[in-house]
Scaffold this motif. Sequence first.
Motif, PDB file in Angstrom:
ATOM      1  N   ARG A 146    -105.234  28.487  11.699  1.00  0.00           N
ATOM      2  CA  ARG A 146    -106.365  27.579  11.459  1.00  0.00           C
ATOM      3  C   ARG A 146    -107.641  28.395  11.499  1.00  0.00           C
ATOM      4  O   ARG A 146    -108.016  28.961  12.533  1.00  0.00           O
ATOM      5  CB  ARG A 146    -106.380  26.465  12.499  1.00  0.00           C
ATOM      6  CG  ARG A 146    -107.543  25.480  12.340  1.00  0.00           C
ATOM      7  CD  ARG A 146    -107.252  24.165  13.041  1.00  0.00           C
ATOM      8  NE  ARG A 146    -106.173  23.456  12.343  1.00  0.00           N
ATOM      9  CZ  ARG A 146    -105.521  22.414  12.860  1.00  0.00           C
ATOM     10  NH1 ARG A 146    -105.819  21.966  14.067  1.00  0.00           N
ATOM     11  NH2 ARG A 146    -104.566  21.817  12.171  1.00  0.00           N
ATOM     12  N   VAL A 147    -108.328  28.474  10.376  1.00  0.00           N
ATOM     13  CA  VAL A 147    -109.558  29.248  10.248  1.00  0.00           C
ATOM     14  C   VAL A 147    -110.728  28.285  10.364  1.00  0.00           C
ATOM     15  O   VAL A 147    -110.881  27.373   9.547  1.00  0.00           O
ATOM     16  CB  VAL A 147    -109.610  30.000   8.902  1.00  0.00           C
ATOM     17  CG1 VAL A 147    -110.883  30.836   8.811  1.00  0.00           C
ATOM     18  CG2 VAL A 147    -108.376  30.875   8.730  1.00  0.00           C
ATOM     19  N   CYS A 148    -111.554  28.472  11.376  1.00  0.00           N
ATOM     20  CA  CYS A 148    -112.642  27.546  11.683  1.00  0.00           C
ATOM     21  C   CYS A 148    -113.981  28.271  11.593  1.00  0.00           C
ATOM     22  O   CYS A 148    -114.125  29.368  12.135  1.00  0.00           O
ATOM     23  CB  CYS A 148    -112.480  26.977  13.090  1.00  0.00           C
ATOM     24  SG  CYS A 148    -110.804  26.489  13.547  1.00  0.00           S
ATOM     25  N   ARG A 149    -114.957  27.661  10.918  1.00  0.00           N
ATOM     26  CA  ARG A 149    -116.298  28.256  10.830  1.00  0.00           C
ATOM     27  C   ARG A 149    -117.112  27.811  12.042  1.00  0.00           C
ATOM     28  O   ARG A 149    -118.085  27.056  11.946  1.00  0.00           O
ATOM     29  CB  ARG A 149    -116.981  27.812   9.542  1.00  0.00           C
ATOM     30  CG  ARG A 149    -117.012  28.868   8.488  1.00  0.00           C
ATOM     31  CD  ARG A 149    -118.069  29.943   8.678  1.00  0.00           C
ATOM     32  NE  ARG A 149    -119.359  29.484   8.178  1.00  0.00           N
ATOM     33  CZ  ARG A 149    -120.464  29.490   8.892  1.00  0.00           C
ATOM     34  NH1 ARG A 149    -120.457  29.914  10.138  1.00  0.00           N
ATOM     35  NH2 ARG A 149    -121.591  29.064   8.372  1.00  0.00           N
ATOM     36  N   THR A 150    -116.654  28.263  13.191  1.00  0.00           N
ATOM     37  CA  THR A 150    -117.289  27.900  14.447  1.00  0.00           C
ATOM     38  C   THR A 150    -117.500  29.162  15.267  1.00  0.00           C
ATOM     39  O   THR A 150    -117.031  30.241  14.915  1.00  0.00           O
ATOM     40  CB  THR A 150    -116.395  26.917  15.239  1.00  0.00           C
ATOM     41  OG1 THR A 150    -115.054  27.434  15.293  1.00  0.00           O
ATOM     42  CG2 THR A 150    -116.347  25.553  14.560  1.00  0.00           C
ATOM     43  N   GLY A 151    -118.209  29.032  16.378  1.00  0.00           N
ATOM     44  CA  GLY A 151    -118.435  30.184  17.231  1.00  0.00           C
ATOM     45  C   GLY A 151    -119.443  29.869  18.317  1.00  0.00           C
ATOM     46  O   GLY A 151    -120.003  28.776  18.377  1.00  0.00           O
ATOM     47  N   TYR A 152    -119.684  30.855  19.177  1.00  0.00           N
ATOM     48  CA  TYR A 152    -120.500  30.647  20.380  1.00  0.00           C
ATOM     49  C   TYR A 152    -121.485  31.788  20.554  1.00  0.00           C
ATOM     50  O   TYR A 152    -121.848  32.144  21.656  1.00  0.00           O
ATOM     51  CB  TYR A 152    -119.535  30.557  21.572  1.00  0.00           C
ATOM     52  CG  TYR A 152    -120.072  30.053  22.878  1.00  0.00           C
ATOM     53  CD1 TYR A 152    -120.743  28.834  22.984  1.00  0.00           C
ATOM     54  CD2 TYR A 152    -119.867  30.780  24.051  1.00  0.00           C
ATOM     55  CE1 TYR A 152    -121.197  28.362  24.198  1.00  0.00           C
ATOM     56  CE2 TYR A 152    -120.308  30.325  25.286  1.00  0.00           C
ATOM     57  CZ  TYR A 152    -120.975  29.112  25.348  1.00  0.00           C
ATOM     58  OH  TYR A 152    -121.413  28.640  26.573  1.00  0.00           O
ATOM     59  N   THR A 153    -121.906  32.380  19.421  1.00  0.00           N
ATOM     60  CA  THR A 153    -122.768  33.560  19.491  1.00  0.00           C
ATOM     61  C   THR A 153    -124.086  33.394  18.753  1.00  0.00           C
ATOM     62  O   THR A 153    -124.981  34.215  18.931  1.00  0.00           O
ATOM     63  CB  THR A 153    -122.055  34.786  18.888  1.00  0.00           C
ATOM     64  OG1 THR A 153    -121.820  34.568  17.484  1.00  0.00           O
ATOM     65  CG2 THR A 153    -120.720  35.048  19.588  1.00  0.00           C
ATOM     66  N   GLY A 154    -124.195  32.387  17.904  1.00  0.00           N
ATOM     67  CA  GLY A 154    -125.385  32.236  17.080  1.00  0.00           C
ATOM     68  C   GLY A 154    -125.348  33.037  15.800  1.00  0.00           C
ATOM     69  O   GLY A 154    -126.293  32.997  15.010  1.00  0.00           O
ATOM     70  N   GLU A 155    -124.248  33.749  15.554  1.00  0.00           N
ATOM     71  CA  GLU A 155    -124.094  34.512  14.321  1.00  0.00           C
ATOM     72  C   GLU A 155    -123.077  33.833  13.408  1.00  0.00           C
ATOM     73  O   GLU A 155    -122.264  33.029  13.853  1.00  0.00           O
ATOM     74  CB  GLU A 155    -123.625  35.936  14.629  1.00  0.00           C
ATOM     75  CG  GLU A 155    -124.611  36.758  15.446  1.00  0.00           C
ATOM     76  CD  GLU A 155    -125.939  36.982  14.740  1.00  0.00           C
ATOM     77  OE1 GLU A 155    -125.955  37.026  13.489  1.00  0.00           O
ATOM     78  OE2 GLU A 155    -126.949  37.117  15.442  1.00  0.00           O
ATOM     79  N   HIS A 156    -123.124  34.180  12.128  1.00  0.00           N
ATOM     80  CA  HIS A 156    -122.091  33.729  11.205  1.00  0.00           C
ATOM     81  C   HIS A 156    -120.750  34.201  11.743  1.00  0.00           C
ATOM     82  O   HIS A 156    -120.581  35.363  12.109  1.00  0.00           O
ATOM     83  CB  HIS A 156    -122.336  34.331   9.819  1.00  0.00           C
ATOM     84  CG  HIS A 156    -121.392  33.822   8.767  1.00  0.00           C
ATOM     85  ND1 HIS A 156    -121.754  32.847   7.862  1.00  0.00           N
ATOM     86  CD2 HIS A 156    -120.118  34.141   8.492  1.00  0.00           C
ATOM     87  CE1 HIS A 156    -120.734  32.600   7.064  1.00  0.00           C
ATOM     88  NE2 HIS A 156    -119.724  33.365   7.434  1.00  0.00           N
ATOM     89  N   GLY A 157    -119.786  33.288  11.820  1.00  0.00           N
ATOM     90  CA  GLY A 157    -118.516  33.707  12.386  1.00  0.00           C
ATOM     91  C   GLY A 157    -117.422  32.676  12.248  1.00  0.00           C
ATOM     92  O   GLY A 157    -117.631  31.580  11.692  1.00  0.00           O
ATOM     93  N   TYR A 158    -116.276  33.036  12.749  1.00  0.00           N
ATOM     94  CA  TYR A 158    -115.059  32.232  12.599  1.00  0.00           C
ATOM     95  C   TYR A 158    -114.258  32.279  13.892  1.00  0.00           C
ATOM     96  O   TYR A 158    -114.300  33.278  14.641  1.00  0.00           O
ATOM     97  CB  TYR A 158    -114.183  32.782  11.464  1.00  0.00           C
ATOM     98  CG  TYR A 158    -114.902  32.899  10.150  1.00  0.00           C
ATOM     99  CD1 TYR A 158    -114.838  31.895   9.186  1.00  0.00           C
ATOM    100  CD2 TYR A 158    -115.699  34.030   9.884  1.00  0.00           C
ATOM    101  CE1 TYR A 158    -115.517  32.017   7.980  1.00  0.00           C
ATOM    102  CE2 TYR A 158    -116.387  34.149   8.685  1.00  0.00           C
ATOM    103  CZ  TYR A 158    -116.294  33.141   7.734  1.00  0.00           C
ATOM    104  OH  TYR A 158    -116.981  33.257   6.556  1.00  0.00           O
ATOM    105  N   GLU A 159    -113.511  31.205  14.129  1.00  0.00           N
ATOM    106  CA  GLU A 159    -112.520  31.187  15.191  1.00  0.00           C
ATOM    107  C   GLU A 159    -111.164  30.899  14.565  1.00  0.00           C
ATOM    108  O   GLU A 159    -111.058  30.069  13.651  1.00  0.00           O
ATOM    109  CB  GLU A 159    -112.881  30.150  16.254  1.00  0.00           C
ATOM    110  CG  GLU A 159    -114.125  30.556  17.036  1.00  0.00           C
ATOM    111  CD  GLU A 159    -114.563  29.530  18.055  1.00  0.00           C
ATOM    112  OE1 GLU A 159    -114.912  29.936  19.176  1.00  0.00           O
ATOM    113  OE2 GLU A 159    -114.580  28.324  17.734  1.00  0.00           O
ATOM    114  N   LEU A 160    -110.149  31.593  15.040  1.00  0.00           N
ATOM    115  CA  LEU A 160    -108.812  31.520  14.461  1.00  0.00           C
ATOM    116  C   LEU A 160    -107.849  31.002  15.521  1.00  0.00           C
ATOM    117  O   LEU A 160    -107.755  31.569  16.607  1.00  0.00           O
ATOM    118  CB  LEU A 160    -108.360  32.899  13.986  1.00  0.00           C
ATOM    119  CG  LEU A 160    -109.373  33.690  13.147  1.00  0.00           C
ATOM    120  CD1 LEU A 160    -108.853  35.088  12.859  1.00  0.00           C
ATOM    121  CD2 LEU A 160    -109.682  32.952  11.851  1.00  0.00           C
TER     122      LEU A 160
END
Length: 381
Positions: A199-213
């Motif tokens: 599951r590729v998610c356009r989320t994160g906890y850094t304030g930068e463009h990123g993804y969670e898998l």
Amino acid sequence: MTSSDGDLRHSPLHTRHVALDAVLGPFGGWTMPISYPDGGVLAEHTAVRDAVGVFDVSHLGTASITGPAAVAFVNRCFTNDLERIGDGQAQYTLCCAEDGGVLDDLIAYRVRDDELLVMPNAANAATVLERLTAAAPDGVRVTDRHSELAVLAVQGPHSAAVLDAVGLPTELDYMAFQDVSIESAGLTSQVSAGGGPVRVCRTGYTGEHGYELVLDAEAAPPLWDRLLVAAQARGGRACGLGARDTLRTELGYPLHGQDLSPEITPVQARCGWAVGWDKPEFWGRDALLAERRDGPGRRLTGLRATGRGVPRPGMTVLAGGTPVGSTTSGTFSPTLRAGIALALLDTSAGLKKGDVVSVDVRGRALECVVQPLPFVPSHVR
């Protein structure tokens, strides 16, 4: 995810972290990497801001809620309104007690009307699942998947290039997700047959463009290896929870147990945007409506040190020598090269942007200015 460190659990990537000589420490009941050699937290923070970082965040809880009207059920529990999003989208939300205190903040992934994946914090996962299980109507099932799934985060301006290099999708809107097969990530020969999707998610906890898998635990080590090679080729590196904390503090993102807690409500923490105020039902609704109507006695505010010194959590904040609150998070900001803090300040003090306060740092007054959040610009959208 068994552990030999007492009662602490291990990530499915634990052996990878040991091989990298990571500094390991306890976090939410897990043994997790705090930092890695060759630069530590400062280098890892900078890599995320300037290039890309790869994090293991498998300590985060994962649970499936399935059954008829599963979305409607969860919508009666958590604060945010799941009707604001559609299938394939994620939402930040809060699990509150009846008095409005925050038992946890989490992400809810809406798969379809009869299925969600929720991702609570490690230390609070059991509490959230127990409450959901106790409240679930007939036909709705809450399944703890904490031991089955791993969670990786790829964050930074080059994060899309890293995912492209390993065959994962990147063209996703913020807070959207897409499920792809293990084959798409080139892992068929390295994991057992029948593995679940990535599951590729356009989320994160850094304030930068990123993804969670999010993927099966057994598939995480080979994917981690491929992500790390791709990141290093683009100036990136493995990152631990130390950098995750400095990155989120610069953005003013709250950490449960410090900036949010059973004693700190969403209204006080400026998280009212994550409350569906017009919903007829959610845990803590009456108390939160009353607090919003009357106004909170304290609010979360940013502080930036003007001199040398670093504020830490739990320090007294004073204005004109009078205590007006306390810090909830505090760190050195690698981006600003200054100490920063989040603090709960009394609204009766009337403090505003640019006002000068002091933080009692072990008996020494550290001068700070009141600053709106975030401390640095966000690049997530």
